[in-house]
Write a protein that holds these residues in place. Structure first.
Motif, PDB file in Angstrom:
ATOM      1  N   THR A   1       1.785 -95.879 -26.295  1.00 47.81           N
ATOM      2  CA  THR A   1       2.005 -95.944 -27.740  1.00 47.81           C
ATOM      3  C   THR A   1       3.017 -94.901 -28.198  1.00 47.81           C
ATOM      4  O   THR A   1       3.928 -95.195 -28.986  1.00 47.81           O
ATOM      5  N   LEU A   2       2.880 -93.674 -27.679  1.00 45.13           N
ATOM      6  CA  LEU A   2       3.827 -92.623 -28.048  1.00 45.13           C
ATOM      7  C   LEU A   2       5.223 -92.917 -27.518  1.00 45.13           C
ATOM      8  O   LEU A   2       6.219 -92.511 -28.110  1.00 45.13           O
ATOM      9  N   GLY A   3       5.297 -93.643 -26.392  1.00 43.17           N
ATOM     10  CA  GLY A   3       6.596 -93.998 -25.834  1.00 43.17           C
ATOM     11  C   GLY A   3       7.417 -94.867 -26.776  1.00 43.17           C
ATOM     12  O   GLY A   3       8.646 -94.836 -26.743  1.00 43.17           O
ATOM     13  N   ILE A   4       6.729 -95.649 -27.612  1.00 41.72           N
ATOM     14  CA  ILE A   4       7.428 -96.533 -28.546  1.00 41.72           C
ATOM     15  C   ILE A   4       8.125 -95.739 -29.646  1.00 41.72           C
ATOM     16  O   ILE A   4       9.231 -96.083 -30.070  1.00 41.72           O
ATOM     17  N   ILE A   5       7.499 -94.653 -30.101  1.00 41.48           N
ATOM     18  CA  ILE A   5       7.994 -93.954 -31.289  1.00 41.48           C
ATOM     19  C   ILE A   5       8.679 -92.636 -30.965  1.00 41.48           C
ATOM     20  O   ILE A   5       9.214 -91.984 -31.864  1.00 41.48           O
ATOM     21  N   THR A   6       8.692 -92.230 -29.706  1.00 42.15           N
ATOM     22  CA  THR A   6       9.303 -90.959 -29.336  1.00 42.15           C
ATOM     23  C   THR A   6      10.740 -91.179 -28.914  1.00 42.15           C
ATOM     24  O   THR A   6      11.020 -92.093 -28.142  1.00 42.15           O
ATOM     25  N   PRO A   7      11.689 -90.345 -29.381  1.00 45.89           N
ATOM     26  CA  PRO A   7      13.087 -90.489 -28.965  1.00 45.89           C
ATOM     27  C   PRO A   7      13.207 -90.404 -27.450  1.00 45.89           C
ATOM     28  O   PRO A   7      12.635 -89.524 -26.817  1.00 45.89           O
ATOM     29  N   PHE A   8      13.945 -91.325 -26.859  1.00 49.24           N
ATOM     30  CA  PHE A   8      14.055 -91.393 -25.397  1.00 49.24           C
ATOM     31  C   PHE A   8      15.367 -92.060 -25.028  1.00 49.24           C
ATOM     32  O   PHE A   8      15.827 -92.977 -25.685  1.00 49.24           O
ATOM     33  N   CYS A   9      15.974 -91.556 -23.966  1.00 51.57           N
ATOM     34  CA  CYS A   9      17.091 -92.249 -23.335  1.00 51.57           C
ATOM     35  C   CYS A   9      17.019 -91.954 -21.851  1.00 51.57           C
ATOM     36  O   CYS A   9      16.262 -91.081 -21.416  1.00 51.57           O
ATOM     37  N   SER A  10      17.787 -92.673 -21.050  1.00 48.47           N
ATOM     38  CA  SER A  10      17.735 -92.493 -19.610  1.00 48.47           C
ATOM     39  C   SER A  10      18.026 -91.050 -19.207  1.00 48.47           C
ATOM     40  O   SER A  10      17.443 -90.529 -18.260  1.00 48.47           O
ATOM     41  N   CYS A  11      18.932 -90.389 -19.935  1.00 48.44           N
ATOM     42  CA  CYS A  11      19.314 -89.027 -19.572  1.00 48.44           C
ATOM     43  C   CYS A  11      18.172 -88.034 -19.766  1.00 48.44           C
ATOM     44  O   CYS A  11      18.183 -86.942 -19.197  1.00 48.44           O
ATOM     45  N   SER A  12      17.169 -88.397 -20.587  1.00 48.41           N
ATOM     46  CA  SER A  12      16.046 -87.489 -20.824  1.00 48.41           C
ATOM     47  C   SER A  12      14.874 -87.775 -19.907  1.00 48.41           C
ATOM     48  O   SER A  12      13.831 -87.132 -20.020  1.00 48.41           O
ATOM     49  N   ALA A  13      15.011 -88.735 -18.975  1.00 50.60           N
ATOM     50  CA  ALA A  13      13.899 -89.125 -18.117  1.00 50.60           C
ATOM     51  C   ALA A  13      13.403 -87.960 -17.269  1.00 50.60           C
ATOM     52  O   ALA A  13      12.194 -87.709 -17.172  1.00 50.60           O
ATOM     53  N   ILE A  14      14.320 -87.232 -16.632  1.00 47.84           N
ATOM     54  CA  ILE A  14      13.910 -86.140 -15.745  1.00 47.84           C
ATOM     55  C   ILE A  14      13.291 -84.978 -16.513  1.00 47.84           C
ATOM     56  O   ILE A  14      12.209 -84.500 -16.137  1.00 47.84           O
ATOM     57  N   PRO A  15      13.914 -84.480 -17.595  1.00 46.93           N
ATOM     58  CA  PRO A  15      13.266 -83.394 -18.338  1.00 46.93           C
ATOM     59  C   PRO A  15      11.870 -83.753 -18.838  1.00 46.93           C
ATOM     60  O   PRO A  15      10.949 -82.940 -18.765  1.00 46.93           O
TER      61      PRO A  15
ATOM     62  N   PHE B   1       4.366 -93.744 -20.199  1.00 45.70           N
ATOM     63  CA  PHE B   1       5.353 -93.312 -21.192  1.00 45.70           C
ATOM     64  C   PHE B   1       6.756 -93.744 -20.785  1.00 45.70           C
ATOM     65  O   PHE B   1       7.510 -94.296 -21.598  1.00 45.70           O
ATOM     66  N   LEU B   2       7.117 -93.528 -19.526  1.00 39.16           N
ATOM     67  CA  LEU B   2       8.473 -93.829 -19.061  1.00 39.16           C
ATOM     68  C   LEU B   2       8.767 -95.329 -19.054  1.00 39.16           C
ATOM     69  O   LEU B   2       9.925 -95.733 -19.145  1.00 39.16           O
ATOM     70  N   ILE B   3       7.730 -96.152 -18.942  1.00 37.70           N
ATOM     71  CA  ILE B   3       7.926 -97.608 -18.979  1.00 37.70           C
ATOM     72  C   ILE B   3       8.062 -98.090 -20.418  1.00 37.70           C
ATOM     73  O   ILE B   3       8.942 -98.892 -20.748  1.00 37.70           O
ATOM     74  N   ALA B   4       7.185 -97.588 -21.303  1.00 34.45           N
ATOM     75  CA  ALA B   4       7.170 -98.070 -22.688  1.00 34.45           C
ATOM     76  C   ALA B   4       8.400 -97.611 -23.466  1.00 34.45           C
ATOM     77  O   ALA B   4       8.956 -98.370 -24.274  1.00 34.45           O
ATOM     78  N   ALA B   5       8.852 -96.374 -23.235  1.00 36.83           N
ATOM     79  CA  ALA B   5       9.899 -95.790 -24.081  1.00 36.83           C
ATOM     80  C   ALA B   5      11.200 -96.588 -24.085  1.00 36.83           C
ATOM     81  O   ALA B   5      11.726 -96.883 -25.164  1.00 36.83           O
TER      82      ALA B   5
END
Length: 352
Positions: free
Chosen positions: A112-126, A144-148
């Protein structure tokens, strides 16, 4: 009182009025333009361009002129609202919210948080490192990494604009279920041994950042910022995607896709997933194409499966995660998510 102090006092009301009240006339204009968009596009095509109705070229151009502004209008509005909502969240708050949660509850919250949290591929590792260092279970991290990337405001906007709220709701719901269950399965398999050894040796520590109250004017500004940043990045994909869709809309025969992507073709769903996994496109580029696949005879389940495979199993994200995951875990991750997408595709082909 000096001049500098007076200018500060005067500027605050102006800033307040700008941030609070400027969106109101913009929203009125948005509503009027959206309501009369079909008439506007017909005027451009038939009256201004003088094109004959019913020809392949006319249908392609009319599709393009109508769909591009419609999607852009929806994108600006929803990104603005989501930008305000996201101002209440941050990666740090997300990480803290997931700390100490039991596995399945953690998967639900992470998805659920993955839907509303800012995410891009470059932020996957951090994000991955931050979650692992905090003791968040591996399976919860994967939810989280799947939903985002799979369920984001751009995908929702395009689905709303091109397919309607029912299909958008189906996509969001099934995407969330895939993220939750895939993460839960990965957690149950105890695959921590396939995380790169250096990840668990890295302990950067937790830095407490003093909290401060963010005013609602700042949150409105966050909405403006989200519109500028996101729309500037995806508009070209929207235009190109709708352009490809417009050509197919005007020139590809009806039911052309039914022969190999129809619901009666048993291998259509796994084939769509296998084709979609190595491809890369964001939601803005692939969803307009999927609209035309449906229009030309492809089934809903097969089309959704293809779209989820392209967006959810992002090739750049997978390559980036190679730095922190060993290959067996990457293949297991792809296999579990692909299996979930395939099941969803078959299910919707049976229902619809």
């Amino acid at each position: 009182m000096n001049t500098k102090e007076e200018s500060i006092i005067i500027s605050k009301p102006k800033d307040f009025v700008y941030k609070y009240y400027i969106p109101i006339p913009i929203l009125i204009f948005w509503i009027l333009f959206y309501l009369y968009l079909k008439s506007f596009s017909d005027f451009i095509v038939y009256d201004l361009f003088g094109m004959a109705a019913g020809t392949h070229l006319t249908e392609s151009i009319r599709f393009f002129i109508y769909e591009v502004p419609k999607v852009m209008l929806l994108l600006v509005l929803i990104v603005f609202v989501v930008g305000i909502i996201r101002s209440y969240f941050s990666p740090e708050k997300t990480r803290k919210a997931l700390e100490g949660k039991p596995l399945f509850l953690g998967n639900i919250m992470a998805g659920t948080l993955g839907i509303i949290t800012p995410f891009c591929s470059c932020s996957a590792i951090p994000l991955f490192l931050g979650f692992v260092e905090s003791g968040i279970p591996l399976g919860v991290t994967f939810s989280f990494l799947i939903a985002a990337p799979m369920i984001n405001e751009v995908a929702v906007v395009l689905l709303l604009g091109l397919f309607g709220w029912q299909t958008a709701l189906i996509y969001v719901t099934t995407g969330l279920v895939i993220a939750i269950l895939s993460g839960w399965i990965i957690g149950k398999l105890k695959l921590e041994k396939f995380v790169a050894d250096w990840v668990y040796q890295t302990k950067s520590g937790s830095v407490e950042i003093p909290g401060h109250r963010i005013s609602f004017t700042d949150r409105i500004e966050a909405g403006y910022t989200a519109v500028r940043e996101i729309v500037s990045k995806v508009w070209i994909y929207i235009v190109v995607g709708i352009g490809v869709g417009a050509v197919a809309h005007g020139y590809v025969p009806e039911d052309f896709m039914a022969s190999f992507m129809g619901k009666d073709v048993w291998y259509s769903v796994p084939l769509a997933v296998l084709i979609g996994i190595p491809l890369y496109s964001n939601a803005a580029g692939i969803i307009p194409v999927v609209q035309v696949l449906l229009e030309k005879g492809a089934s809903l389940g097969t089309s959704l499966a293809f779209m989820m495979a392209v967006i959810g199993l992002s090739l750049p994200e997978t390559i980036i995660l190679k730095k922190v995951l060993k290959m067996p875990l990457i293949f297991i991750f792809i296999g579990i998510v692909a299996a979930g997408i395939t099941i969803v595709g078959f299910l919707f082909n049976l229902i619809f």
